[in-house]
Design an enzyme around this catalytic site. Structure first.
Site, PDB file in Angstrom:
ATOM      1  N   LEU A  63      69.520  84.234  59.609  1.00  0.00           N
ATOM      2  CA  LEU A  63      68.809  84.216  58.330  1.00  0.00           C
ATOM      3  C   LEU A  63      67.420  84.837  58.475  1.00  0.00           C
ATOM      4  O   LEU A  63      66.870  84.901  59.578  1.00  0.00           O
ATOM      5  CB  LEU A  63      68.719  82.762  57.848  1.00  0.00           C
ATOM      6  CG  LEU A  63      70.106  82.134  57.589  1.00  0.00           C
ATOM      7  CD1 LEU A  63      70.037  80.621  57.560  1.00  0.00           C
ATOM      8  CD2 LEU A  63      70.700  82.681  56.306  1.00  0.00           C
ATOM      9  N   PRO A  64      66.827  85.264  57.340  1.00  0.00           N
ATOM     10  CA  PRO A  64      65.582  86.036  57.439  1.00  0.00           C
ATOM     11  C   PRO A  64      64.373  85.261  57.993  1.00  0.00           C
ATOM     12  O   PRO A  64      63.730  85.708  58.925  1.00  0.00           O
ATOM     13  CB  PRO A  64      65.308  86.471  55.993  1.00  0.00           C
ATOM     14  CG  PRO A  64      66.562  86.253  55.236  1.00  0.00           C
ATOM     15  CD  PRO A  64      67.350  85.216  55.961  1.00  0.00           C
ATOM     16  N   THR A  90      65.071  85.025  63.775  1.00  0.00           N
ATOM     17  CA  THR A  90      63.756  85.028  64.425  1.00  0.00           C
ATOM     18  C   THR A  90      62.825  84.188  63.569  1.00  0.00           C
ATOM     19  O   THR A  90      62.433  84.611  62.472  1.00  0.00           O
ATOM     20  CB  THR A  90      63.197  86.458  64.554  1.00  0.00           C
ATOM     21  OG1 THR A  90      64.171  87.267  65.212  1.00  0.00           O
ATOM     22  CG2 THR A  90      61.913  86.467  65.362  1.00  0.00           C
ATOM     23  N   LYS A 122      61.151  85.819  72.998  1.00  0.00           N
ATOM     24  CA  LYS A 122      61.274  86.962  72.078  1.00  0.00           C
ATOM     25  C   LYS A 122      59.909  87.308  71.476  1.00  0.00           C
ATOM     26  O   LYS A 122      59.527  88.477  71.393  1.00  0.00           O
ATOM     27  CB  LYS A 122      62.279  86.623  70.969  1.00  0.00           C
ATOM     28  CG  LYS A 122      62.139  87.530  69.764  1.00  0.00           C
ATOM     29  CD  LYS A 122      63.381  88.090  69.220  1.00  0.00           C
ATOM     30  CE  LYS A 122      63.027  89.061  68.098  1.00  0.00           C
ATOM     31  NZ  LYS A 122      63.973  90.048  67.790  1.00  0.00           N
ATOM     32  N   LYS A 150      56.365  90.851  60.720  1.00  0.00           N
ATOM     33  CA  LYS A 150      56.873  89.473  60.699  1.00  0.00           C
ATOM     34  C   LYS A 150      56.784  88.839  62.096  1.00  0.00           C
ATOM     35  O   LYS A 150      56.287  87.729  62.258  1.00  0.00           O
ATOM     36  CB  LYS A 150      58.332  89.486  60.212  1.00  0.00           C
ATOM     37  CG  LYS A 150      58.977  88.123  60.271  1.00  0.00           C
ATOM     38  CD  LYS A 150      60.488  88.183  60.167  1.00  0.00           C
ATOM     39  CE  LYS A 150      61.077  86.877  60.674  1.00  0.00           C
ATOM     40  NZ  LYS A 150      62.520  86.859  60.708  1.00  0.00           N
TER      41      LYS A 150
HETATM   42  P1  NAD Z   1      68.654  90.384  56.123  1.00  0.00           P
HETATM   43  O1  NAD Z   1      67.557  90.035  55.180  1.00  0.00           O
HETATM   44  O2  NAD Z   1      69.269  91.729  56.073  1.00  0.00           O
HETATM   45  O3  NAD Z   1      69.862  89.323  55.940  1.00  0.00           O
HETATM   46  C1  NAD Z   1      69.703  87.959  55.743  1.00  0.00           C
HETATM   47  C2  NAD Z   1      70.885  87.434  54.929  1.00  0.00           C
HETATM   48  O4  NAD Z   1      70.740  86.027  54.792  1.00  0.00           O
HETATM   49  C3  NAD Z   1      70.962  88.035  53.516  1.00  0.00           C
HETATM   50  O5  NAD Z   1      72.241  88.573  53.290  1.00  0.00           O
HETATM   51  C4  NAD Z   1      70.680  86.826  52.605  1.00  0.00           C
HETATM   52  O6  NAD Z   1      71.365  86.896  51.370  1.00  0.00           O
HETATM   53  C5  NAD Z   1      71.171  85.680  53.475  1.00  0.00           C
HETATM   54  N1  NAD Z   1      70.611  84.369  53.138  1.00  0.00           N
HETATM   55  C6  NAD Z   1      69.326  84.043  52.856  1.00  0.00           C
HETATM   56  N2  NAD Z   1      69.219  82.714  52.665  1.00  0.00           N
HETATM   57  C7  NAD Z   1      70.466  82.188  52.819  1.00  0.00           C
HETATM   58  C8  NAD Z   1      70.995  80.860  52.755  1.00  0.00           C
HETATM   59  N3  NAD Z   1      70.231  79.806  52.486  1.00  0.00           N
HETATM   60  N4  NAD Z   1      72.314  80.698  52.978  1.00  0.00           N
HETATM   61  C9  NAD Z   1      73.107  81.764  53.237  1.00  0.00           C
HETATM   62  N5  NAD Z   1      72.662  83.041  53.333  1.00  0.00           N
HETATM   63  C10 NAD Z   1      71.357  83.238  53.126  1.00  0.00           C
HETATM   64  O7  NAD Z   1      68.102  90.060  57.569  1.00  0.00           O
HETATM   65  P2  NAD Z   1      68.583  90.706  58.970  1.00  0.00           P
HETATM   66  O8  NAD Z   1      67.957  92.039  59.155  1.00  0.00           O
HETATM   67  O9  NAD Z   1      70.061  90.556  59.061  1.00  0.00           O
HETATM   68  O10 NAD Z   1      67.864  89.734  60.002  1.00  0.00           O
HETATM   69  C11 NAD Z   1      68.311  88.418  60.244  1.00  0.00           C
HETATM   70  C12 NAD Z   1      67.424  87.807  61.315  1.00  0.00           C
HETATM   71  O11 NAD Z   1      67.528  88.580  62.509  1.00  0.00           O
HETATM   72  C13 NAD Z   1      65.931  87.805  60.921  1.00  0.00           C
HETATM   73  O12 NAD Z   1      65.359  86.600  61.348  1.00  0.00           O
HETATM   74  C14 NAD Z   1      65.366  89.009  61.663  1.00  0.00           C
HETATM   75  O13 NAD Z   1      63.996  88.873  61.968  1.00  0.00           O
HETATM   76  C15 NAD Z   1      66.223  89.019  62.914  1.00  0.00           C
HETATM   77  N6  NAD Z   1      66.349  90.344  63.548  1.00  0.00           N
HETATM   78  C16 NAD Z   1      66.583  91.445  62.768  1.00  0.00           C
HETATM   79  C17 NAD Z   1      66.686  92.694  63.386  1.00  0.00           C
HETATM   80  C18 NAD Z   1      66.944  93.949  62.564  1.00  0.00           C
HETATM   81  O14 NAD Z   1      66.826  95.044  63.112  1.00  0.00           O
HETATM   82  N7  NAD Z   1      67.294  93.831  61.275  1.00  0.00           N
HETATM   83  C19 NAD Z   1      66.567  92.807  64.783  1.00  0.00           C
HETATM   84  C20 NAD Z   1      66.376  91.664  65.544  1.00  0.00           C
HETATM   85  C21 NAD Z   1      66.262  90.426  64.907  1.00  0.00           C
END
Ligand code: NAD
Length: 332
Positions: free
Chosen positions: A101-102, A132, A206, A281
């Site tokens: 999740l975000p 994260t 991390k 972030k």
């Molecule tokens: P994103 O915003 O693309 O996806 C998050 C998903 O969670 C969305 O589809 C949203 O609808 C869903 N969501 C939000 N609240 C919810 C809830 N209560 N119940 C169910 N679903 C819910 O984010 P992402 O890029 O996939 O990143 C996810 C995590 O991984 C973050 O913490 C980010 O910091 C970390 N991360 C991302 C990357 C990257 O390159 N994108 C790399 C490393 C780590």
């Protein structure tokens, strides 16, 4: 074809025959099908056995619909799939719950619903949070989940490219004795699991790494800009740095000057890669955690200002964080 019809067909396609010999750990729940979670859930499902079940949920129904279409089209086999209507519904029968999740607030909201759905306590259920977030919030969620199972943190690196290819690196904060149980699960979505210590320590590792990355990236952009303005060829300068003491990931792999590393985002107008917003972030989370630990970070505020200013510059917004070179006025 309507969403419900398509989802129903997918469930039917993948539903396994009734089995009386129920193995331990065959029910998975995956919550959060965003940029990372979508690909991770796809890999997990495809690499599990047809005897396993994966139940998926995202508040964004469109994400579930897209994943259903993709799984239906790929015919990759793997675990039986179903889609839930809510966070409280997704995990009820799960032995393993994976969340991606975000931000902290989403993790707290999701776990409030998930934990409320359990009718009995358990010490065998496993919660793996790949989001994260800051380590102390993660410890809070772990404490509230403790009556229902063991909550571990497994933030990852490798970005969307790594999530798609199944080559992520997970930094794991978990009790040592659970490693044999957790590692095989994570290795279906990644290629490396680095055990960093007890719960919360995956996130600490991390954030420490990404703090260093944030600084190295700015320093590399400044040094490259400096050298180019002194008349050096950027490839020659990068060649010197990369066999000298300034060598780092931004200089060697993600060099911010276009054309120095053909595969780097800088060579494709800074598209893809690790977006500035994600860097901001992680810096913010590192600052929060540093304050709690009483650790002095002299460069953090300045680095945050640089990324904030770059993000509000139209030429840089939404691009890979190496675009700081452009923000500094570097020659492209
Ligand atoms: P994103 O915003 O693309 O996806 C998050 C998903 O969670 C969305 O589809 C949203 O609808 C869903 N969501 C939000 N609240 C919810 C809830 N209560 N119940 C169910 N679903 C819910 O984010 P992402 O890029 O996939 O990143 C996810 C995590 O991984 C973050 O913490 C980010 O910091 C970390 N991360 C991302 C990357 C990257 O390159 N994108 C790399 C490393 C780590």
């Amino acid at each position: 074809m309507g969403t419900s019809v398509r989802l129903w067909r997918l469930v039917r396609t993948h539903t396994r025959a009734f089995s009386t010999t129920r193995r331990q750990l065959d029910n998975y729940a995956f919550v959060g099908l965003g940029q990372m979670g979508f690909q991770m859930a796809r890999n997990l499902q495809a690499k599990l056995s047809p005897k396993d079940n994966v139940r998926l949920f995202d508040v964004n129904r469109g994400a579930m619909e897209r994943l259903a279409q993709e799984m239906e089209a790929s015919q990759a086999g793997g675990a039986a799939v179903s889609f839930a209507d809510s966070a409280s519904d997704v995990a009820q029968a799960a032995d393993v719950v994976i969340t991606c999740l975000p931000e902290t607030k989403h993790v707290k909201t999701a776990y409030t619903s998930i934990l409320e759905s359990f009718r009995s306590s358990s010490n065998s259920r496993l919660f793996i949070d790949c989001s994260t977030i800051d380590p102390s919030s993660s410890r809070e969620v772990a404490a509230s989940a403790s009556a229902y199972g063991v909550f571990v943190d497994a933030p990852m690196s490798g970005g969307v490219v790594g999530a798609t290819a199944g080559t992520l690196t997970f930094m794991l904060g978990a009790p040592e004795h659970l490693l044999p149980r957790i590692e095989p699960i994570l290795l279906r979505m990644g290629k490396r699991v680095l055990h960093c210590g007890p719960q919360g320590s995956g996130l600490s590792a991390k954030l420490a790494n990404n703090y260093l990355l944030a600084i190295n990236n700015i320093a590399t952009a400044e040094a490259m800009n400096l050298g180019v303005r002194w008349g050096l060829d950027p490839k020659v300068l990068a060649g010197v740095i990369n066999v000298s003491t300034g060598r780092c990931w931004p200089s060697e792999v993600n060099n911010p000057v276009p054309g120095v590393v053909e595969t780097a985002p800088a060579s494709r107008d800074y598209a893809g890669g690790f977006g500035i917003a994600l860097m901001r972030k992680d810096l913010r989370l590192a600052l929060t955690a540093a304050k709690e630990a009483g650790a002095r970070l002299e460069l953090a505020d300045k680095a945050s200002q640089v990324y904030e200013a770059a993000e509000s510059d139209e030429r840089c917004k939404g691009r890979d964080f190496s675009v700081v070179y452009r923000y500094l006025g570097g020659k492209e």
